[in-house]
Design a protein around this motif. Structure first.
Motif, mmCIF file in Angstrom:
data_model
loop_
_atom_site.group_PDB
_atom_site.id
_atom_site.type_symbol
_atom_site.label_atom_id
_atom_site.label_comp_id
_atom_site.label_asym_id
_atom_site.label_seq_id
_atom_site.Cartn_x
_atom_site.Cartn_y
_atom_site.Cartn_z
ATOM 1 N N LEU A 16 0.837 -1.209 0.000
ATOM 2 C CA LEU A 16 0.000 0.000 0.000
ATOM 3 C C LEU A 16 0.870 1.256 0.000
ATOM 4 N N LEU A 17 1.911 1.256 0.800
ATOM 5 C CA LEU A 17 2.795 2.427 0.880
ATOM 6 C C LEU A 17 3.505 2.679 -0.447
ATOM 7 N N ARG A 18 3.834 1.631 -1.144
ATOM 8 C CA ARG A 18 4.520 1.788 -2.428
ATOM 9 C C ARG A 18 3.567 2.280 -3.509
ATOM 10 N N GLN A 19 2.261 2.032 -3.343
ATOM 11 C CA GLN A 19 1.278 2.418 -4.355
ATOM 12 C C GLN A 19 0.776 3.842 -4.183
ATOM 13 N N GLN A 20 0.803 4.351 -2.950
ATOM 14 C CA GLN A 20 0.244 5.681 -2.716
ATOM 15 C C GLN A 20 1.042 6.434 -1.663
ATOM 16 N N GLN A 21 1.022 7.770 -1.776
ATOM 17 C CA GLN A 21 1.815 8.615 -0.893
ATOM 18 C C GLN A 21 1.305 8.569 0.543
ATOM 19 N N SER A 22 0.007 8.639 0.725
ATOM 20 C CA SER A 22 -0.582 8.649 2.059
ATOM 21 C C SER A 22 -1.620 7.547 2.165
ATOM 22 N N LEU A 23 -1.800 7.049 3.363
ATOM 23 C CA LEU A 23 -2.726 5.955 3.591
ATOM 24 C C LEU A 23 -4.081 6.487 4.035
ATOM 25 N N THR A 24 -5.100 6.081 3.365
ATOM 26 C CA THR A 24 -6.448 6.477 3.764
ATOM 27 C C THR A 24 -6.972 5.505 4.821
ATOM 28 N N THR A 25 -7.975 5.961 5.549
ATOM 29 C CA THR A 25 -8.601 5.084 6.531
ATOM 30 C C THR A 25 -9.183 3.848 5.858
ATOM 31 N N GLU A 26 -9.749 4.040 4.669
ATOM 32 C CA GLU A 26 -10.346 2.923 3.943
ATOM 33 C C GLU A 26 -9.291 1.899 3.553
ATOM 34 N N ALA A 27 -8.116 2.390 3.122
ATOM 35 C CA ALA A 27 -7.046 1.475 2.712
ATOM 36 C C ALA A 27 -6.547 0.648 3.897
ATOM 37 N N LEU A 28 -6.380 1.296 5.053
ATOM 38 C CA LEU A 28 -5.923 0.580 6.236
ATOM 39 C C LEU A 28 -6.977 -0.409 6.726
ATOM 40 N N THR A 29 -8.238 0.006 6.649
ATOM 41 C CA THR A 29 -9.323 -0.888 7.076
ATOM 42 C C THR A 29 -9.357 -2.143 6.214
ATOM 43 N N SER A 30 -9.025 -2.007 4.953
ATOM 44 C CA SER A 30 -9.071 -3.155 4.042
ATOM 45 C C SER A 30 -8.087 -4.244 4.431
ATOM 46 N N GLU A 53 -7.182 -4.472 7.742
ATOM 47 C CA GLU A 53 -7.444 -4.583 9.185
ATOM 48 C C GLU A 53 -6.307 -4.022 10.029
ATOM 49 N N LEU A 54 -5.814 -2.852 9.637
ATOM 50 C CA LEU A 54 -4.782 -2.152 10.396
ATOM 51 C C LEU A 54 -5.299 -0.789 10.837
ATOM 52 N N THR A 55 -4.907 -0.357 12.026
ATOM 53 C CA THR A 55 -5.179 1.002 12.473
ATOM 54 C C THR A 55 -4.030 1.908 12.051
ATOM 55 N N GLN A 56 -4.250 3.225 12.154
ATOM 56 C CA GLN A 56 -3.183 4.168 11.837
ATOM 57 C C GLN A 56 -2.014 3.991 12.800
ATOM 58 N N GLU A 57 -2.325 3.690 14.062
ATOM 59 C CA GLU A 57 -1.268 3.486 15.061
ATOM 60 C C GLU A 57 -0.399 2.289 14.687
ATOM 61 N N MET A 58 -1.031 1.211 14.226
ATOM 62 C CA MET A 58 -0.263 0.037 13.795
ATOM 63 C C MET A 58 0.637 0.379 12.606
ATOM 64 N N ALA A 59 0.082 1.113 11.650
ATOM 65 C CA ALA A 59 0.856 1.492 10.467
ATOM 66 C C ALA A 59 2.056 2.339 10.846
ATOM 67 N N ASP A 60 1.851 3.303 11.739
ATOM 68 C CA ASP A 60 2.957 4.151 12.195
ATOM 69 C C ASP A 60 4.027 3.322 12.891
#
Length: 504
Positions: A364-378, A380-387
Motif C-alpha cells: 500500500l505504501l509503495r502504491q500511494q503517498q498517504s494511507l487512507t482510513t479505507e485502505a488501512l481498514t481493508s 485490518e490495520l489502524t493508523q497506530e499500527m501502520a505508524d
C-alpha cells in the motif's frame, strides 16, 4: 540557593517544604544536568519542572502524552499559581495554533506543554529554537523505553528532538520504572547514574486487597456492593469499554451514589467534563478504562477498585497510586478471574500486525503517498499500527536512507520488523505473567511483592498492609455492616497460564 528555592516554592506553590527527592532533582536541573526523577504517584513530579521554569531564562518545554493532562495542568497554573503557560496539541484549530505560536514567539509564556507528535513537526522546532529552550521536561518518561509497559514510538524519537533544539538540559520524570526501564531512559537521554533521583514507590497508607472470583455474576455483585458502601470518592477500573458501560448501567439502576463512565470512546469535551465533575466532588465515583487518571491531582481519593486484572504491574501501581495522596488511609481492591487473562491475551494478539499484514502495508505504501482510513481498514490495520510498522522499518535499516520510500523500506526489512514486533509481544506477555503471579500470591506479603518487582526492599505500612498479611475491610466502609473478610479459593489455577505465557 536553598533559601531561594524555598522562597520560590512558597511564593508560587504555597508549600512550606519540598517532598522527598524534589529538591535534589531541581538542583540538578538548575546546574544544567540531565536528570531522571522516579517519584511515586502523588510525589509531586510536576513541581520539579514547573519551579525551574520560573527560574530559568527562555522557556521550558514539557512533553506530555495525554492532551487532557496538559490542558488540566495549564488550566491549574493559570488559575491558581499565575504561571504563564500554554499548550500545543492536535485539538487546537489551525487559527488558534497560529495565535499560540505567535504568543510563544513574543515571549508571553514560561511553560509550553506539547504532545510528542506535535514536537516532531519542523515548524514547531524552528519556533522553539528561535525563542530558546532552557529545559525539556519529559513527563511519563517510561513511554520512551521499549521495556516499559506503555512504550510509544514518538517518545523514542525525542533524543533527536533534544539535539535539534540545541541540547538543553533534560528532565525525565515517571512514577513507575523497573531497573531495565531506568537504564534505557538514561542511555537514550544521556543521564549519568549520579543524576538519577530514585524515591520509594511504596504508598504506606494504601491497604492492598486481592479478591479471586469464580463467576462474573459473583464479581459484579461484590463490586456493586463495595461501590455503595466504601467511604469517600473512588475509581473503578475495567479492562474494556464494554465492562465499563455494563457496570455503570447496572449500578445506576440499583446503586445509591453518583457515578459516571469514562473511556476512550467518548469525545474529548465529554471526558473533560466528567473529569472536572469528579475533581470538584459532583461525582462519587468514576468507572473507567485506563484512559482515566494519568496526572489527576486529587488528594482525597479514598479507594480504587480493579474490576478486572490489569495488564502489568506498572499499570496496577500507577492506578492504585491515585488513592490517598493526602496521606490518609486508602484502599485498593483487585478482583480477578481466568477470563481476565484471556481478554488480555486476545488484546495482545490484536495489538500487533501479522507477517501478512506487514507485506500488505508495504505494498500500500509503495502504491500511494498517504494511507487512507479505507485502505488501512481493508487490511485490518489502524493508523497506530501502520505508524509502528514504519517506525520499526526505519529503525532496523542500517543506515536509513532518506531517498528510499517507507514502503520499500518496510518490504526490504519485513522479517526484521516482524521479529521486533514478536519481541515486543513476548515482553507484554511476560508482564502479564508477572501480574498473574502477583494475583495468585497466597503466602508472601503483596506489598513486598510489588516493591520487589521495582527493585525495592522496604514494605512498611501505616494502618493495614494487605489481604495476605491480614485485612479488615470494614475500616473503609461508611456503614457498620461487615463484609466477609475471608479469601475465597477458586477451582481454577492461574499458574496454568504461566506455562503458556512463559514457556521454559
Amino acid at each position: 540557593m536553598s533559601t531561594s528555592l524555598q522562597t520560590h516554592l512558597q511564593r508560587h506553590f504555597g508549600y512550606e517544604a519540598f517532598r522527598p527527592g524534589q529538591e535534589d532533582i531541581i538542583r540538578g536541573v538548575l546546574a544544567g544536568e540531565n536528570v531522571l526523577g522516579v517519584l511515586a504517584t502523588g510525589g509531586g513530579k510536576s513541581v520539579t519542572y514547573q519551579l525551574p521554569a520560573l527560574m530559568l531564562p527562555g522557556i521550558t518545554v514539557v512533553v506530555s502524552p495525554l492532551i487532557s493532562l496538559m490542558m488540566d495542568q495549564v488550566q491549574q497554573m493559570r488559575a491558581q499559581r499565575r504561571i504563564a503557560a500554554t499548550y500545543l496539541n492536535s485539538l487546537l484549530e489551525p487559527a488558534d495554533m497560529r495565535a499560540v505560536m505567535r504568543e510563544i514567539e513574543s515571549g508571553m509564556y514560561k511553560l509550553v506543554y506539547i504532545s510528542p507528535e506535535k514536537l516532531q513537526q519542523s515548524h514547531v522546532q524552528t519556533l522553539l529554537r528561535k525563542v530558546g529552550v532552557s529545559l525539556i521536561a519529559i513527563d511519563e518518561a517510561h513511554c520512551i523505553s521499549q521495556w516499559g509497559h506503555d512504550f510509544r514510538t514518538d517518545y523514542l524519537r525525542l533524543p533527536e528532538v533534544v539535539q535539534a533544539l540545541g541540547n538543553p538540559p533534560v528532565l525525565a520524570v515517571t512514577a513507575t520504572a523497573t531497573t531495565a526501564v531506568r537504564e534505557e531512559i538514561c542511555d537514550l537521554l544521556k543521564i549519568k547514574p549520579e543524576h538519577v533521583v530514585l524515591q520509594s514507590l511504596n504508598r504506606k497508607n494504601i491497604a492492598i486487597d486481592v479478591i479471586p472470583v469464580m463467576e462474573e455474576s459473583e464479581r459484579r455483585a461484590q463490586v456493586l456492593h463495595q461501590m455503595d458502601e466504601w467511604k469517600g470518592q473512588g475509581i473503578v477500573y475495567c479492562t474494556t469499554r464494554q465492562a465499563v458501560e455494563v457496570l455503570v448501567a447496572t449500578y445506576q439502576l440499583e446503586g445509591k451514589r453518583k457515578v459516571h463512565a469514562y473511556h476512550g470512546g467518548m469525545n474529548n469535551m465529554e471526558r473533560m467534563l466528567i473529569q472536572q465533575q469528579f475533581l470538584s466532588g459532583e461525582l462519587d465515583m468514576i468507572v473507567a478504562t485506563n484512559a482515566f487518571g494519568m496526572g489527576i491531582d486529587k488528594p482525597d481519593i479514598r479507594f480504587v477498585i480493579h474490576y478486572q486484572l490489569p495488564a502489568s504491574m506498572e499499570a496496577y501501581v500507577q492506578e492504585i497510586g491515585r488513592v490517598g495522596r493526602d496521606g490518609e488511609a486508602g484502599y485498593a481492591a483487585l478482583y480477578y478471574a481466568w477470563e481476565d487473562v484471556q481478554i488480555h491475551q486476545y488484546m495482545i494478539e490484536r495489538e500487533y500486525p501479522t507477517r501478512r499484514q506487514i507485506d500488505q502495508l508495504a505494498e500500500l505504501l509503495r502504491q500511494q503517498q498517504s494511507l487512507t482510513t479505507e485502505a488501512l481498514t481493508s487490511i485490518e490495520l489502524t493508523q497506530e499500527m501502520a505508524d509502528l510498522l514504519v517506525f520499526y522499518a526505519q529503525r532496523v535499516s542500517a543506515p536509513y536512507r532518506d531517498e528510499v520510500d517507507p514502503g520499500t523500506e518496510l518490504r526490504d526489512h519485513a522479517d526484521r520488523v516482524y521479529a521486533e514486533l514478536e519481541r515486543r509481544k513476548l515482553l507484554k506477555q511476560r508482564k502479564l505473567a508477572e501480574m498473574i503471579r502477583f494475583a495468585e500470591e497466597r503466602e508472601n506479603c503483596l506489598r513486598k511483592g510489588i516493591n520487589g518487582y521495582f527493585g525495592e526492599t522496604g514494605h512498611d505500612y501505616t494502618l493495614q498492609c494487605c489481604s495476605v498479611c491480614g485485612l479488615e475491610r470494614s475500616l473503609y466502609k461508611d456503614s457498620r455492616q461487615s463484609m466477609n473478610t475471608g479469601r475465597k479459593e477458586t477451582s481454577w489455577d492461574l499458574r496454568q497460564a504461566l506455562s503458556v505465557l512463559l514457556p521454559k
